[in-house]
Design an enzyme around this catalytic site. Structure first.
Site, short mmCIF file in Angstrom:
data_model
loop_
_atom_site.label_atom_id
_atom_site.label_comp_id
_atom_site.label_asym_id
_atom_site.label_seq_id
_atom_site.Cartn_x
_atom_site.Cartn_y
_atom_site.Cartn_z
N CYS A 176 -4.03 -1.30 -1.94
CA CYS A 176 -4.30 0.12 -2.10
C CYS A 176 -5.32 0.27 -3.24
O CYS A 176 -5.12 -0.30 -4.32
CB CYS A 176 -2.99 0.82 -2.46
N ASP A 199 0.87 -1.19 0.00
CA ASP A 199 0.00 0.00 0.00
C ASP A 199 0.89 1.23 0.00
O ASP A 199 2.11 1.13 0.18
CB ASP A 199 -0.89 -0.01 1.26
N SER A 200 0.27 2.41 -0.15
CA SER A 200 1.04 3.65 -0.08
C SER A 200 1.54 3.93 1.34
O SER A 200 2.42 4.75 1.52
CB SER A 200 0.16 4.80 -0.55
N CYS A 212 -11.44 3.16 -0.20
CA CYS A 212 -10.10 3.64 0.15
C CYS A 212 -9.69 2.88 1.41
O CYS A 212 -10.53 2.64 2.28
CB CYS A 212 -10.13 5.14 0.41
N GLU A 272 -5.34 9.37 9.81
CA GLU A 272 -3.92 9.32 10.24
C GLU A 272 -3.70 10.19 11.47
O GLU A 272 -2.77 9.96 12.24
CB GLU A 272 -3.03 9.71 9.06
N HIS A 317 -8.26 3.55 4.06
CA HIS A 317 -8.45 4.15 5.39
C HIS A 317 -9.90 4.13 5.86
O HIS A 317 -10.17 4.24 7.04
CB HIS A 317 -7.98 5.60 5.39
N1 DGL Z 1 -4.11 3.74 0.16
C1 DGL Z 1 -4.76 4.76 -0.61
C2 DGL Z 1 -5.99 4.16 -1.32
O1 DGL Z 1 -6.59 3.21 -0.89
C3 DGL Z 1 -5.18 5.92 0.26
C4 DGL Z 1 -4.04 6.78 0.74
C5 DGL Z 1 -3.27 7.46 -0.37
O2 DGL Z 1 -3.83 8.32 -1.08
O3 DGL Z 1 -2.11 7.12 -0.54
O4 DGL Z 1 -6.37 4.64 -2.35
#
Ligand code: DGL
Length: 274
Positions: free
Chosen positions: A77, A14-15, A188, A156, A190
């Site tokens: 992600c 993931d990011s 997403c 976050e 989060h």
């Molecule tokens: N992990 C990203 C997503 O699910 C969200 C956070 C980001 O923008 O990096 O799209």
């Protein structure tokens, strides 16, 4: 079954910390599986970056995960799943899944009135991948998409139950309520952590779809079909390993606040080397 291969870990990326919601579902639903997690904390957010950039980042991450001898990869992600999964899975012989398709499938099966809302980053919403997948399954379904970029920093910041978060949710989601969606995809990584606030705002009549959970179920089916499910090994000392591209300590604190597992160590690597 090739036992050595079946005992290999699953690569999850993931990011940053968001994909931990997917790792958490894998831990809960596939307890015999080992995980190598990579969070690209030096280069987040992915949600506001271009497809080309996300594709380049994803390719580097796949190369890194291959050095960890993973048997399969989960793009945890939504943005990377939307922008890069098709390409990277064609380029590799490793089985790969993302979070978008499993979420889209369940949403299409869930809606009764044929009106689905999808919330996500600007990248995911702008790609219209959820809409395309849902309408591939059922073309008559109306999909209303909404980017909710402020949700990520609120999570976050750990302002999960804060009044501000409630107000932001009211503002983002009012349009979807007016459009009378009966199903809402938390598109997403989060957003599952904001499930209770989003649920309160949308009301009980709206079903929330958590792609993280659906992805773990899809992974279970895929491993079984490919005879890759871990039969359970004795070597359980480090079933889960965590790597990031920056701020390892901060990542560890967040991970320990949401995972059913004590993350003892997170290792920082230079992802640009891959
Ligand atoms: N992990 C990203 C997503 O699910 C969200 C956070 C980001 O923008 O990096 O799209």
């Amino acid at each position: 079954m090739n036992r050595e291969l079946a005992e290999a870990p699953i690569g999850v990326f993931d990011s940053g910390v968001g994909g931990l919601t997917v790792a958490r579902e894998i831990m809960r639903n596939l307890p015999a599986e080992h995980i190598v997690y990579f969070g690209d904390t030096a280069r987040l957010p992915y949600g506001s970056k271009s497809r080309e950039t996300i594709l380049m980042f994803s390719r580097q991450i796949i190369r890194f995960l291959k050095t960890q001898q993973v048997k399969a990869i989960v793009a945890a992600c939504n943005t990377a799943s939307a922008f890069a999964l098709d390409e990277i899975s064609k380029e590799s012989d490793l089985p790969m899944i993302g979070v978008v398709k499993p979420g889209a499938q369940v949403a299409a099966q869930t809606t009764v009135n044929g009106r689905i809302g999808v919330i996500g980053t600007e990248g995911t919403v702008g790609s219209h991948f959820y809409r395309e997948f849902i309408q591939d399954i059922a073309p008559a379904i109306t999909v209303i998409e909404k980017a909710c970029p402020l949700f990520v920093p609120l999570v976050e910041e750990r302002w999960i139950h804060d009044t501000i978060t409630h107000q932001v949710a009211e503002r983002y989601l009012s349009e979807l309520k007016e459009q009378q969606v009966d199903t809402l995809v938390l598109g997403c990584t989060h957003y599952p952590l904001l499930r209770s606030v989003i649920g309160e705002v949308m009301g009980e009549s709206v079903t929330l779809v958590n792609p993280a959970y659906e992805t773990a179920q899809e992974l279970k089916r895929m491993l079984k079909a490919k005879d890759l499910a871990n039969p359970g090994s004795d070597e359980k000392e480090f079933p889960y390993r965590f790597f990031v591209s920056d701020l390892a300590e901060k990542f560890k604190v967040f991970a320990n606040s949401i995972l059913p597992y004590d993350v003892g160590m997170t290792q920082k690597i230079d992802i640009e080397e891959y």
